[in-house]
Write a protein that holds these residues in place. Structure first.
Motif, PDB file in Angstrom:
ATOM      1  N   ILE A  41     -27.479   9.757  24.161  1.00 28.49           N
ATOM      2  CA  ILE A  41     -26.914  10.342  25.070  1.00 28.49           C
ATOM      3  C   ILE A  41     -27.566  10.450  26.558  1.00 28.49           C
ATOM      4  CG2 ILE A  41     -26.537  13.007  25.787  1.00 28.49           C
ATOM      5  CD1 ILE A  41     -26.305  13.665  22.859  1.00 28.49           C
ATOM      6  N   TRP A  42     -28.933  10.353  26.498  1.00 31.05           N
ATOM      7  CA  TRP A  42     -29.637  10.182  27.738  1.00 31.05           C
ATOM      8  C   TRP A  42     -29.345   8.670  28.372  1.00 31.05           C
ATOM      9  CZ3 TRP A  42     -30.442  14.889  26.380  1.00 31.05           C
ATOM     10  CH2 TRP A  42     -30.930  15.914  27.514  1.00 31.05           C
ATOM     11  N   GLY A  43     -29.457   7.897  27.352  1.00 33.64           N
ATOM     12  CA  GLY A  43     -29.246   6.166  27.960  1.00 33.64           C
ATOM     13  C   GLY A  43     -27.904   6.217  28.595  1.00 33.64           C
ATOM     14  N   ILE A  44     -26.827   6.745  28.086  1.00 32.89           N
ATOM     15  CA  ILE A  44     -25.196   6.781  28.491  1.00 32.89           C
ATOM     16  C   ILE A  44     -25.417   7.484  29.662  1.00 32.89           C
ATOM     17  CG2 ILE A  44     -23.035   7.015  28.043  1.00 32.89           C
ATOM     18  CD1 ILE A  44     -23.724   6.376  25.070  1.00 32.89           C
ATOM     19  N   LYS A  45     -25.984   8.632  29.905  1.00 37.41           N
ATOM     20  CA  LYS A  45     -26.029   9.524  31.108  1.00 37.41           C
ATOM     21  C   LYS A  45     -26.442   8.972  32.079  1.00 37.41           C
ATOM     22  CE  LYS A  45     -27.402  14.053  32.455  1.00 37.41           C
ATOM     23  NZ  LYS A  45     -28.266  15.372  31.953  1.00 37.41           N
ATOM     24  N   TYR A  46     -27.373   8.346  32.365  1.00 31.85           N
ATOM     25  CA  TYR A  46     -28.040   7.676  33.365  1.00 31.85           C
ATOM     26  C   TYR A  46     -27.923   6.266  33.437  1.00 31.85           C
ATOM     27  CZ  TYR A  46     -30.268  12.307  33.726  1.00 31.85           C
ATOM     28  OH  TYR A  46     -30.885  13.612  33.638  1.00 31.85           O
ATOM     29  N   LYS A  47     -27.351   5.468  32.700  1.00 29.45           N
ATOM     30  CA  LYS A  47     -27.110   4.140  32.772  1.00 29.45           C
ATOM     31  C   LYS A  47     -25.706   3.752  32.445  1.00 29.45           C
ATOM     32  CE  LYS A  47     -31.578   2.290  31.977  1.00 29.45           C
ATOM     33  NZ  LYS A  47     -32.315   1.182  30.846  1.00 29.45           N
ATOM     34  N   GLY A  48     -24.968   4.758  31.853  1.00 28.42           N
ATOM     35  CA  GLY A  48     -23.345   4.202  31.627  1.00 28.42           C
ATOM     36  C   GLY A  48     -23.519   3.193  30.579  1.00 28.42           C
ATOM     37  N   PHE A  77     -39.122   7.666  23.164  1.00 30.98           N
ATOM     38  CA  PHE A  77     -37.996   7.196  22.965  1.00 30.98           C
ATOM     39  C   PHE A  77     -36.909   7.254  23.789  1.00 30.98           C
ATOM     40  CE2 PHE A  77     -38.949   6.960  17.936  1.00 30.98           C
ATOM     41  CZ  PHE A  77     -39.575   5.926  18.161  1.00 30.98           C
ATOM     42  N   VAL A  78     -36.547   8.408  24.149  1.00 28.28           N
ATOM     43  CA  VAL A  78     -35.759   8.864  25.301  1.00 28.28           C
ATOM     44  C   VAL A  78     -36.305   8.264  26.629  1.00 28.28           C
ATOM     45  CG1 VAL A  78     -34.722  10.974  26.457  1.00 28.28           C
ATOM     46  CG2 VAL A  78     -35.078  11.080  24.199  1.00 28.28           C
ATOM     47  N   SER A  79     -37.505   8.402  26.980  1.00 26.01           N
ATOM     48  CA  SER A  79     -37.871   7.857  28.080  1.00 26.01           C
ATOM     49  C   SER A  79     -37.762   6.402  28.111  1.00 26.01           C
ATOM     50  CB  SER A  79     -39.429   8.066  28.246  1.00 26.01           C
ATOM     51  OG  SER A  79     -40.116   7.494  29.265  1.00 26.01           O
ATOM     52  N   SER A  80     -37.905   5.751  27.051  1.00 29.96           N
ATOM     53  CA  SER A  80     -37.636   4.359  26.991  1.00 29.96           C
ATOM     54  C   SER A  80     -35.990   3.980  27.232  1.00 29.96           C
ATOM     55  CB  SER A  80     -37.997   3.798  25.734  1.00 29.96           C
ATOM     56  OG  SER A  80     -37.677   2.100  25.413  1.00 29.96           O
ATOM     57  N   ALA A  81     -35.180   5.012  26.829  1.00 32.24           N
ATOM     58  CA  ALA A  81     -33.683   4.758  26.982  1.00 32.24           C
ATOM     59  C   ALA A  81     -33.339   4.850  28.429  1.00 32.24           C
ATOM     60  CB  ALA A  81     -32.853   5.541  26.004  1.00 32.24           C
ATOM     61  N   VAL A  82     -34.053   5.370  29.279  1.00 33.98           N
ATOM     62  CA  VAL A  82     -33.714   6.018  30.643  1.00 33.98           C
ATOM     63  C   VAL A  82     -34.480   5.121  31.595  1.00 33.98           C
ATOM     64  CG1 VAL A  82     -32.835   8.164  30.070  1.00 33.98           C
ATOM     65  CG2 VAL A  82     -35.079   7.681  31.026  1.00 33.98           C
ATOM     66  N   SER A  83     -35.660   4.396  31.252  1.00 38.87           N
ATOM     67  CA  SER A  83     -36.328   3.641  32.141  1.00 38.87           C
ATOM     68  C   SER A  83     -35.503   2.431  32.662  1.00 38.87           C
ATOM     69  CB  SER A  83     -37.322   2.988  31.221  1.00 38.87           C
ATOM     70  OG  SER A  83     -37.274   2.043  30.348  1.00 38.87           O
ATOM     71  N   GLU A  84     -35.819   1.948  33.628  1.00 39.55           N
ATOM     72  CA  GLU A  84     -34.972   0.656  34.448  1.00 39.55           C
ATOM     73  C   GLU A  84     -35.171  -0.418  33.993  1.00 39.55           C
ATOM     74  OE1 GLU A  84     -32.814   1.528  36.680  1.00 39.55           O
ATOM     75  OE2 GLU A  84     -33.308   3.710  36.684  1.00 39.55           O
ATOM     76  N   ASP A  85     -36.308  -0.816  33.177  1.00 36.01           N
ATOM     77  CA  ASP A  85     -36.588  -1.902  32.563  1.00 36.01           C
ATOM     78  C   ASP A  85     -36.127  -2.278  30.951  1.00 36.01           C
ATOM     79  OD1 ASP A  85     -38.485  -0.308  31.867  1.00 36.01           O
ATOM     80  OD2 ASP A  85     -40.364  -1.683  31.903  1.00 36.01           O
ATOM     81  N   HIS A  86     -35.507  -1.173  30.573  1.00 35.62           N
ATOM     82  CA  HIS A  86     -35.038  -0.881  29.210  1.00 35.62           C
ATOM     83  C   HIS A  86     -33.865  -1.782  29.139  1.00 35.62           C
ATOM     84  CE1 HIS A  86     -32.758   0.776  25.505  1.00 35.62           C
ATOM     85  NE2 HIS A  86     -34.160   0.757  25.073  1.00 35.62           N
TER      86      HIS A  86
END
Length: 257
Positions: A152-159, A248-257
């Motif tokens: 959810i967080w990964g798609i929310k902030y990175k699409g 885990f959530v932080s890793s999903a929204v980080s720019e280098d993920h």
């Protein structure tokens, strides 16, 4: 322990620990509710887990109500101060892992995770209380929530760019990435379950020693020290689960993920 084992000999497939657990079930709750079968597999609900989960929720609400019923910004009470310290601590962990904007929506979930899991774990030192976190179904449900938050967080902030890491730097890494995704809920669930189940077994084993001289030499002294250690372990495991969720959530929204 030999005396207890001899006393409970002849109970067929029931182990000594199962018999002790049964004797401590003053609530009179059946262990399972059978809901029939699906494709030849039995469908069961753990009645004890469901009941004691609701007990833990009631305790959480009671503690929260006591903490906030007399909020005073000038002269805060002890419970209010404890809650504020907990909130500040968890908010600090989130803000260290990701930007405050991204972590704002995660804060309430993280607080709920830590508080709810900690209460369930600590209440497990009560002999008649069955820890829901000693049931793999409960811990796996928590783990699935964490995994859902990752997506959810990964798609929310990175699409759609969130899924880029599955084929980056090469599509050859796709199977490995999928295995990592599968391993996350499994390791999260079994880490919490294993520690809490082991603690429950030790408590029941020590309760079996409370008879005659063993009550003083083994049951009482060892039990007291173990229960204190169990409280410490309960809080640590709640923190570990919460910290891994943040990571885990932080890793999903980080720019280098």
């Amino acid at each position: 322990m030999r005396a207890v084992a001899a006393e409970y000999a002849g109970h067929g497939e029931k182990t000594v620990l199962e018999k002790i657990h049964h004797d401590l079930n003053i609530w009179g709750i059946p262990k399972h509710w059978d809901l029939g079968e699906f494709m030849g597999f039995p469908i069961q609900l753990n009645a004890e887990t469901i009941f004691h989960t609701w007990v833990a929720m009631a305790v959480c609400l009671l503690i929260a109500w006591v903490a906030v019923r007399r909020i005073d910004m000038r002269r805060p009470g002890k419970m209010q101060v404890c809650f504020e310290m907990l909130f500040d601590f968890l908010r600090g962990l989130i803000n260290q892992s990701m930007s405050p904007k991204k972590g704002a929506g995660l804060f309430s979930i993280v607080v709920t995770f830590f508080f709810f899991i900690a209460v369930m774990n600590v209440m497990g030192v009560v002999p008649t209380y069955v820890k829901p976190t000693a049931d793999i179904q409960t811990t796996f449900a928590f783990a699935l929530i964490t995994v859902s938050l990752i997506y959810i967080w990964g798609i929310k902030y990175k699409g759609a760019k969130y899924f880029k890491h599955y084929v980056s730097p090469s599509p050859i890494f796709l199977p490995i990435t999928i295995i990592e995704d599968i391993a996350k809920p499994v390791t999260l669930a079994f880490r919490l379950f294993g520690n809490m189940k082991g603690k429950e077994i030790m408590i029941l084993s020590l309760l079996a020693l409370i008879s005659g001289t063993s009550w003083l030499a083994g049951g009482f002294l060892a039990g007291t020290l173990w229960l204190l250690f169990c409280i410490f372990i309960s809080l640590i495991q709640a923190f570990v689960f919460t910290m891994l969720t943040i990571a885990f959530v932080s890793s999903a929204v980080s720019e280098d993920h």
